[in-house]
Design a protein around this motif. Sequence first.
Motif, PDB file in Angstrom:
ATOM      1  N   ARG A  60      36.763 -37.392  57.056  1.00  0.00           N
ATOM      2  CA  ARG A  60      35.807 -37.663  57.870  1.00  0.00           C
ATOM      3  C   ARG A  60      36.069 -39.158  58.673  1.00  0.00           C
ATOM      4  NH1 ARG A  60      31.433 -38.960  55.482  1.00  0.00           N
ATOM      5  NH2 ARG A  60      32.067 -39.290  53.239  1.00  0.00           N
ATOM      6  N   ARG A  77      32.391 -39.789  60.403  1.00  0.00           N
ATOM      7  CA  ARG A  77      31.380 -38.613  60.773  1.00  0.00           C
ATOM      8  C   ARG A  77      30.693 -37.892  59.548  1.00  0.00           C
ATOM      9  NH1 ARG A  77      36.574 -38.246  62.813  1.00  0.00           N
ATOM     10  NH2 ARG A  77      37.092 -36.737  61.332  1.00  0.00           N
ATOM     11  N   ASP A  78      29.482 -37.452  59.861  1.00  0.00           N
ATOM     12  CA  ASP A  78      28.806 -36.725  58.894  1.00  0.00           C
ATOM     13  C   ASP A  78      28.704 -37.700  57.640  1.00  0.00           C
ATOM     14  OD1 ASP A  78      29.232 -33.790  56.726  1.00  0.00           O
ATOM     15  OD2 ASP A  78      27.344 -34.702  57.513  1.00  0.00           O
ATOM     16  N   SER A  79      27.971 -38.746  58.002  1.00  0.00           N
ATOM     17  CA  SER A  79      27.621 -39.861  57.303  1.00  0.00           C
ATOM     18  C   SER A  79      26.843 -39.375  56.077  1.00  0.00           C
ATOM     19  CB  SER A  79      26.977 -41.048  58.050  1.00  0.00           C
ATOM     20  OG  SER A  79      27.972 -41.720  58.807  1.00  0.00           O
TER      21      SER A  79
END
Lengths: 110, 117
Positions: A60, A77-79
């Motif tokens: 990520r 990304r996509d925390s």
Amino acid sequence: QKEVEQNSGPLSVPEGAIASLNCTYSDRGSQSFFWYRQYSGKSPELIMSIYSNGDKEDGRFTAQLNKASQYVSLLIRDSQPSDSATYLCAVRGSNYQLIWGAGTKLIIKP
Amino acid sequence: GAVVSQHPSRVICKSGTSVKIECRSLDFQATTMFWYRQFPKQSLMLMATSNEGSKATYEQGVEKDKFLINHASLTLSTLTVTSAHPEDSSFYICSARDLGTKYNEQFFGPGTRLTVL
């Protein structure tokens, strides 16, 4: 004096969104750049190393380096809430010492 | 990834005593280790660079006679805080440079929290 600059934050990002962390450095001759994550009360953990211009992806995480503009960034990304921590940017100096930024506190809100 | 251990993880001592902290690279050899100190809500502060088989290099303002560093082997560096005082209470962290990686990244130990009463 060689310097590494980071916005101290806190940077608040909704869960699932992209977190963008930025860092600038003063020494144009720098070659090696690192991102560490530090949870409160814990020691730093190496997340990414980058040495060439462009993007480097690992799961990520994506590190971006632009030597002409003297900045390096880290995208998450996509925390997730577990990503909430202080992110430290470091640049290798002489004698393999690391020159540290002050760190950016990232908060991921559920 | 490379693993660095520190011992002890936490120590409480009386003012005037000396405390030894060990830093070990468990799965790689480290000719160079670094000792840091971090006060609450502050940045990492490099104290000294520890070189195997030679004297440590101390940063400006760090007393070498107070913070004794010994790097006797390729996997062990020790930091001794001599005659500790309450103002020495801090989080001490070591890191080791892994020569086995392409770019010799530094990996950190878990840290030692020192409290001097």
